[in-house]
Motif scaffolding. Structure first.
Motif, PDB file in Angstrom:
ATOM      1  N   ALA A 152      59.007  18.135  63.587  1.00 37.69           N
ATOM      2  CA  ALA A 152      59.473  17.575  62.185  1.00 37.69           C
ATOM      3  C   ALA A 152      58.207  17.078  61.451  1.00 37.69           C
ATOM      4  CB  ALA A 152      60.266  16.118  62.554  1.00 37.69           C
ATOM      5  N   GLU A 153      57.174  17.053  61.988  1.00 40.26           N
ATOM      6  CA  GLU A 153      55.941  16.317  61.517  1.00 40.26           C
ATOM      7  C   GLU A 153      55.239  17.879  60.514  1.00 40.26           C
ATOM      8  OE1 GLU A 153      53.642  15.180  64.633  1.00 40.26           O
ATOM      9  OE2 GLU A 153      54.325  13.112  64.294  1.00 40.26           O
TER      10      GLU A 153
ATOM     11  N   LEU B   3      57.786  18.091  57.650  1.00 37.92           N
ATOM     12  CA  LEU B   3      57.618  17.189  56.655  1.00 37.92           C
ATOM     13  C   LEU B   3      56.458  17.821  55.773  1.00 37.92           C
ATOM     14  CD1 LEU B   3      58.031  14.577  55.294  1.00 37.92           C
ATOM     15  CD2 LEU B   3      56.461  13.646  57.127  1.00 37.92           C
TER      16      LEU B   3
ATOM     17  N   LEU C  97      57.094  20.257  53.046  1.00 29.96           N
ATOM     18  CA  LEU C  97      58.069  19.562  51.952  1.00 29.96           C
ATOM     19  C   LEU C  97      57.232  18.924  50.861  1.00 29.96           C
ATOM     20  CD1 LEU C  97      61.097  18.216  54.198  1.00 29.96           C
ATOM     21  CD2 LEU C  97      60.647  20.380  53.354  1.00 29.96           C
ATOM     22  N   LYS C  98      56.158  18.320  51.106  1.00 27.69           N
ATOM     23  CA  LYS C  98      55.391  17.534  50.254  1.00 27.69           C
ATOM     24  C   LYS C  98      55.117  18.007  48.861  1.00 27.69           C
ATOM     25  CE  LYS C  98      53.130  14.503  53.702  1.00 27.69           C
ATOM     26  NZ  LYS C  98      51.923  14.083  54.410  1.00 27.69           N
TER      27      LYS C  98
ATOM     28  N   VAL D  37      61.586  11.036  61.925  1.00 27.06           N
ATOM     29  CA  VAL D  37      60.389  11.518  61.213  1.00 27.06           C
ATOM     30  C   VAL D  37      60.619  11.545  59.642  1.00 27.06           C
ATOM     31  CG1 VAL D  37      58.601  13.139  60.841  1.00 27.06           C
ATOM     32  CG2 VAL D  37      59.265  12.376  63.172  1.00 27.06           C
ATOM     33  N   LEU D  38      61.638  12.096  59.484  1.00 25.13           N
ATOM     34  CA  LEU D  38      61.946  12.518  57.975  1.00 25.13           C
ATOM     35  C   LEU D  38      62.684  11.197  57.185  1.00 25.13           C
ATOM     36  CD1 LEU D  38      61.573  15.386  56.870  1.00 25.13           C
ATOM     37  CD2 LEU D  38      61.925  15.485  59.579  1.00 25.13           C
ATOM     38  N   GLU D  39      63.445  10.704  57.936  1.00 26.78           N
ATOM     39  CA  GLU D  39      64.149   9.435  57.194  1.00 26.78           C
ATOM     40  C   GLU D  39      63.127   8.530  56.962  1.00 26.78           C
ATOM     41  OE1 GLU D  39      68.945   9.581  58.672  1.00 26.78           O
ATOM     42  OE2 GLU D  39      67.356   8.258  59.726  1.00 26.78           O
TER      43      GLU D  39
ATOM     44  N   ALA E  92      60.240   8.874  55.997  1.00 26.12           N
ATOM     45  CA  ALA E  92      59.541   9.608  55.029  1.00 26.12           C
ATOM     46  C   ALA E  92      60.305   9.391  53.681  1.00 26.12           C
ATOM     47  CB  ALA E  92      58.800  10.880  55.187  1.00 26.12           C
TER      48      ALA E  92
ATOM     49  N   TYR F  75      63.568  10.966  53.319  1.00 21.47           N
ATOM     50  CA  TYR F  75      64.176  12.063  53.168  1.00 21.47           C
ATOM     51  C   TYR F  75      65.828  11.852  53.573  1.00 21.47           C
ATOM     52  CZ  TYR F  75      60.399  14.713  51.869  1.00 21.47           C
ATOM     53  OH  TYR F  75      59.217  15.105  51.153  1.00 21.47           O
TER      54      TYR F  75
ATOM     55  N   VAL G 122      68.739  13.289  55.651  1.00 27.76           N
ATOM     56  CA  VAL G 122      68.477  14.606  56.532  1.00 27.76           C
ATOM     57  C   VAL G 122      69.971  14.942  56.854  1.00 27.76           C
ATOM     58  CG1 VAL G 122      67.413  15.303  58.599  1.00 27.76           C
ATOM     59  CG2 VAL G 122      66.355  13.777  57.235  1.00 27.76           C
TER      60      VAL G 122
ATOM     61  N   ASN H   2      64.420  12.381  49.027  1.00 29.98           N
ATOM     62  CA  ASN H   2      64.081  13.837  48.825  1.00 29.98           C
ATOM     63  C   ASN H   2      63.011  14.092  47.645  1.00 29.98           C
ATOM     64  OD1 ASN H   2      65.784  14.069  50.854  1.00 29.98           O
ATOM     65  ND2 ASN H   2      67.041  15.576  50.185  1.00 29.98           N
TER      66      ASN H   2
END
Length: 298
Positions: free
Chosen positions: A81-82, A85, A88-89, A124-126, A128, A130, A132, A205
């Motif tokens: 996940a990291e 991520l 995606l930045k 991890v995504l949420e 940040a 996002y 998901v 997102n």
């Protein structure tokens, strides 16, 4: 209710003409970002991801993205996940960012381990910012996760034989569609959710949260207005507008007469905007008082 359609794409689909995909009536694309531990193995980032993202955006398609998981442990899921991520930045996604879990070795794990891995990845995504979605075949989802667990997440469900019997957001309904702009067979998906609205309204997102513009108050609902026949009052008001023009408070130099025309209305609305009120073209008692104070006229 609108239905939105779009293919999911990876390096296996070769070079894609996104303009043709859009012209074929599709709304979105789901792009593979990569697979496995892309932090340790950067070559596992999908070689078409960046180009497909750029071209899809240029074509006006909504873009979503997915990561194919290899992990078989919570620690491994978090690391994947990291890496996801990191790739995606700097981008914005109108469609969900997705975890693709479907490996046989993951199916062989206990249900509690599978759920813990999914949670670790999505957390991890949420965290940040996002939105998901959880992707897999319906058979995998029903065998390895409970309904109460799935209810926590948006689901992208693959079932090419029928409409999924579980709650889902996106349905992958075929692996053999033909789409202009894509060579050979391609997976196709549909949804009735307006994901773009979800992302842009809530600032997810990569999008900044939208803030509603407050409705401006009306300063005067009655007073002098376009084509008014109160000659003396209009003439006096326009004398004030001429002073305001000299001081650069308004942009139209009105004629020195008793006609309330387009230029007078423009100046009136400029003053209302300056004072923070709705531009309704009416020069009432309150506006004239504020204008007098602005000009230093008693």
């Amino acid at each position: 209710m609108a239905t939105y359609t779009g293919p999911d794409l990876s390096v296996h689909n070769g070079s894609v003409n996104m303009t043709s995909v859009k012209a074929a009536g599709n709304t979105f694309v789901m792009l593979r970002e990569g697979y496995g531990d892309v932090l340790s193995y950067p070559n596992q980032k999908d070689s078409t991801f960046e180009k497909n993202y750029t071209n899809a955006k240029a074509a006006g398609l909504w873009v979503g993205v997915y990561h194919y998981m290899y992990a078989t442990s919570v620690a491994g899921a978090k690391r994947e996940a990291e890496g996801f991520l990191a790739n995606l930045k700097g981008k914005t996604f109108e469609m969900p960012v997705c975890l693709d879990i479907e490996e046989q070795r993951q199916y062989n794990l206990s249900n509690s381990t599978v759920e813990a891995m999914i949670k670790a990845f999505i957390d991890v995504l949420e965290k940040a910012g996002y939105f998901v979605s959880l992707y897999s075949y319906e058979s995998f989802l029903t065998s390895k996760t409970s309904a109460s667990f799935r209810a926590k997440y948006d689901v992208w469900c693959a079932n090419i034989s029928k409409t999924p019997s579980i709650t889902y957001g996106i349905h992958q309904y075929t692996f053999s569609a033909r789409v202009n702009g894509v060579s050979g067979n391609v997976d196709m998906n549909r949804t009735t959710k307006n994901y773009k609205s979800i992302m842009t309204t809530n600032g997810l997102n990569g999008f900044k949260k939208q803030t509603a513009t407050p409705e401006l108050k009306v300063l005067d609902s009655t007073g002098l207005k376009r084509n008014d026949t109160n000659a003396l009052a209009v003439l006096a008001y326009k004398q004030m507008l001429l002073l305001a023009y000299d001081k650069k408070y308004v942009t139209k130099k009105v004629a020195n007469d008793a006609g309330f025309g387009e230029g007078t209305e423009i100046d009136t609305n400029e003053l209302l905007k300056r004072f923070g009120y709705k531009q309704n073209g009416i020069a009432g008692t309150n506006l004239i008082k504020k204008l007098g104070a602005l000009l230093g006229v008693k």
